[in-house]
Design a protein around this motif. Structure first.
Motif, PDB file in Angstrom:
ATOM      1  N   GLN A 161       0.864  -1.150  -0.104  1.00 19.94           N
ATOM      2  CA  GLN A 161       0.157   0.169  -0.203  1.00 19.94           C
ATOM      3  C   GLN A 161       1.071   1.204  -0.003  1.00 19.94           C
ATOM      4  O   GLN A 161       0.416   2.103  -0.551  1.00 19.94           O
ATOM      5  N   VAL A 162       2.041   1.358   0.586  1.00 19.93           N
ATOM      6  CA  VAL A 162       2.771   2.239   0.504  1.00 19.93           C
ATOM      7  C   VAL A 162       3.601   2.626  -0.939  1.00 19.93           C
ATOM      8  O   VAL A 162       3.473   3.726  -1.303  1.00 19.93           O
ATOM      9  N   ILE A 163       3.830   1.460  -1.419  1.00 23.22           N
ATOM     10  CA  ILE A 163       4.280   1.561  -2.824  1.00 23.22           C
ATOM     11  C   ILE A 163       3.380   2.261  -3.852  1.00 23.22           C
ATOM     12  O   ILE A 163       3.534   2.896  -4.823  1.00 23.22           O
ATOM     13  N   ILE A 164       2.244   1.680  -3.835  1.00 25.78           N
ATOM     14  CA  ILE A 164       0.970   1.860  -4.689  1.00 25.78           C
ATOM     15  C   ILE A 164       0.717   3.607  -4.303  1.00 25.78           C
ATOM     16  O   ILE A 164       0.300   4.148  -5.416  1.00 25.78           O
ATOM     17  N   THR A 165       0.740   3.781  -3.076  1.00 23.74           N
ATOM     18  CA  THR A 165       0.284   5.324  -2.573  1.00 23.74           C
ATOM     19  C   THR A 165       1.338   6.238  -3.473  1.00 23.74           C
ATOM     20  O   THR A 165       0.848   7.257  -3.924  1.00 23.74           O
ATOM     21  N   LEU A 166       2.584   5.724  -3.519  1.00 23.65           N
ATOM     22  CA  LEU A 166       3.458   6.734  -4.074  1.00 23.65           C
ATOM     23  C   LEU A 166       3.316   6.721  -5.692  1.00 23.65           C
ATOM     24  O   LEU A 166       3.293   7.788  -6.350  1.00 23.65           O
ATOM     25  N   ILE A 167       2.939   5.486  -6.259  1.00 26.12           N
ATOM     26  CA  ILE A 167       2.751   5.330  -7.508  1.00 26.12           C
ATOM     27  C   ILE A 167       1.392   6.008  -8.158  1.00 26.12           C
ATOM     28  O   ILE A 167       1.353   6.792  -8.864  1.00 26.12           O
ATOM     29  N   LYS A 168       0.445   5.785  -7.106  1.00 26.67           N
ATOM     30  CA  LYS A 168      -0.921   6.306  -7.637  1.00 26.67           C
ATOM     31  C   LYS A 168      -1.106   7.941  -8.063  1.00 26.67           C
ATOM     32  O   LYS A 168      -1.898   8.329  -8.764  1.00 26.67           O
ATOM     33  N   TYR A 169      -0.559   8.554  -7.427  1.00 28.94           N
ATOM     34  CA  TYR A 169      -0.430  10.143  -7.313  1.00 28.94           C
ATOM     35  C   TYR A 169       0.413  10.605  -8.711  1.00 28.94           C
ATOM     36  O   TYR A 169      -0.129  11.683  -9.333  1.00 28.94           O
ATOM     37  N   ILE A 170       1.245  10.162  -9.214  1.00 32.40           N
ATOM     38  CA  ILE A 170       2.112  10.297 -10.232  1.00 32.40           C
ATOM     39  C   ILE A 170       1.535  10.697 -11.536  1.00 32.40           C
ATOM     40  O   ILE A 170       1.490  11.456 -12.228  1.00 32.40           O
ATOM     41  N   PRO A 171       0.284   9.665 -11.943  1.00 32.03           N
ATOM     42  CA  PRO A 171      -0.309   9.909 -13.458  1.00 32.03           C
ATOM     43  C   PRO A 171      -0.935  11.063 -13.324  1.00 32.03           C
ATOM     44  O   PRO A 171      -1.278  11.944 -14.246  1.00 32.03           O
ATOM     45  N   GLN A 172      -1.806  11.450 -12.098  1.00 34.03           N
ATOM     46  CA  GLN A 172      -2.729  12.607 -12.051  1.00 34.03           C
ATOM     47  C   GLN A 172      -1.628  13.951 -12.253  1.00 34.03           C
ATOM     48  O   GLN A 172      -2.207  14.946 -12.926  1.00 34.03           O
ATOM     49  N   ALA A 173      -0.885  14.001 -11.484  1.00 33.55           N
ATOM     50  CA  ALA A 173       0.006  14.957 -11.271  1.00 33.55           C
ATOM     51  C   ALA A 173       0.699  15.370 -12.867  1.00 33.55           C
ATOM     52  O   ALA A 173       0.973  16.410 -13.273  1.00 33.55           O
ATOM     53  N   VAL A 174       1.230  14.145 -13.426  1.00 37.27           N
ATOM     54  CA  VAL A 174       1.555  14.319 -14.926  1.00 37.27           C
ATOM     55  C   VAL A 174       0.594  14.906 -15.707  1.00 37.27           C
ATOM     56  O   VAL A 174       0.741  15.670 -16.640  1.00 37.27           O
TER      57      VAL A 174
END
Length: 300
Positions: free
Chosen positions: A159-172
């Motif tokens: 869940q920590v790794i996914i939390t880090l990854i999941k925000y990146i697409p929206q920010a980009v």
């Protein structure tokens, strides 16, 4: 069971925990309501809810097992000492259940509302498949020795790794579109305060016990709080500083079923809509470029 040394810190722990629960729970509703009002999910990156589903499923497994399982708690005490508190509260369990339900509903909205040519990216699909394959391998490995604490720690790490990854697409996506239209700022604020109060709850427990074991005994909750705070600060900067709403007033956003586009008092003479897939990010980022030529009629 380890007792609290200070009644005030015990109350603070409970209050901060439930404020965090309500903040993080409420953060899902602005996006759900925005999708409903627009009858569209254009501008909302689909990778986000897919990754979120994996994240909250993993987090629910960790929180529920740590809070309800005597065997997991015994293994925790064996590792960190019998004088330590369990680092999961009832509010954490309730949050995970609620978050998983709302994430599933958001995915349902993607299927029923206008979505343009957006779709879940191959990168997101690959990440999801790899994560669950790894989780299955971990279950098989933990089963013979009943290493349940180790197993749920794996899910907490997921869940920590996914939390880090999941925000990146929206920010980009926001960066490529130079706009935050379609991404709810209400979600961001509730999410931010949820992370802030969650971190505060951990601090209250640490101060009372005079120990930092609850931080490294539940690194998932610690890193989750910090990741949320940092990414939400980025989204706030994008929304209010880099791409404020005033810059979007001249854009024509048309949604099927609406009679009039959002173009103020100008009369639309021509409109060109172009959608293209962002090949650079690999996350299926879609740019919605709407160019409108408006001419205001004057009476003479």
């Amino acid at each position: 069971m380890v007792s609290w040394n200070s009644i005030y810190l015990e109350v603070a722990y409970s209050v901060l925990g439930w404020i965090s629960f309500f903040s993080w729970s409420l953060c899902f509703y602005p996006q759900v309501l925005l999708n409903y009002r627009r009858k569209s999910v254009v501008g909302f990156n689909f990778d986000f809810p897919v990754l979120n589903l994996t994240k909250h499923t993993s987090y629910l497994i960790y929180n529920a097992a740590m809070f309800f399982s005597p065997e997991v708690q015994r293994q925790y005490y064996d590792k960190y000492g019998p004088d330590q508190m369990i680092p999961v509260g009832l509010n954490d369990v309730f949050f995970s259940i609620h978050a998983l339900s709302l994430t599933a509903f958001t995915l349902f909205q993607i299927f029923i509302y206008e979505r343009g040519n957006q779709k879940i990216s191959k990168t997101c699909t690959a990440i999801t498949a790899i994560v669950w394959a790894s989780a299955l391998f971990s279950v098989i490995r933990a089963w013979p020795k009943h290493s349940w604490l180790w197993l749920i720690t794996i899910f907490n790490t997921i869940q920590v790794i996914i939390t880090l990854i999941k925000y990146i697409p929206q920010a980009v996506t926001n960066f490529k579109r130079k706009s935050t239209v379609g991404w709810s700022i209400g979600f961001v604020f509730f999410d931010f305060f949820g992370g802030l109060f969650s971190f505060g709850q951990m601090c209250a427990q640490s101060i009372d016990q005079g120990s930092t074991v609850n931080f490294y005994g539940n690194t998932g909750k610690l890193l989750l709080s910090l990741e949320v705070i940092l990414f939400d600060l980025l989204f706030i900067v994008q929304h209010y500083v880099l791409y404020p709403e005033e810059r979007d007033k001249d854009k024509v956003v048309t949604i099927p079923g609406e009679r009039e586009p959002f173009i103020g008092s100008s009369r639309m003479e021509g409109m060109k809509v172009s959608t293209s897939k962002d090949e650079d990010t690999g996350f299926g980022t879609n740019n919605l470029m709407i160019v409108a030529v408006a001419e205001t009629s004057s009476q003479g």
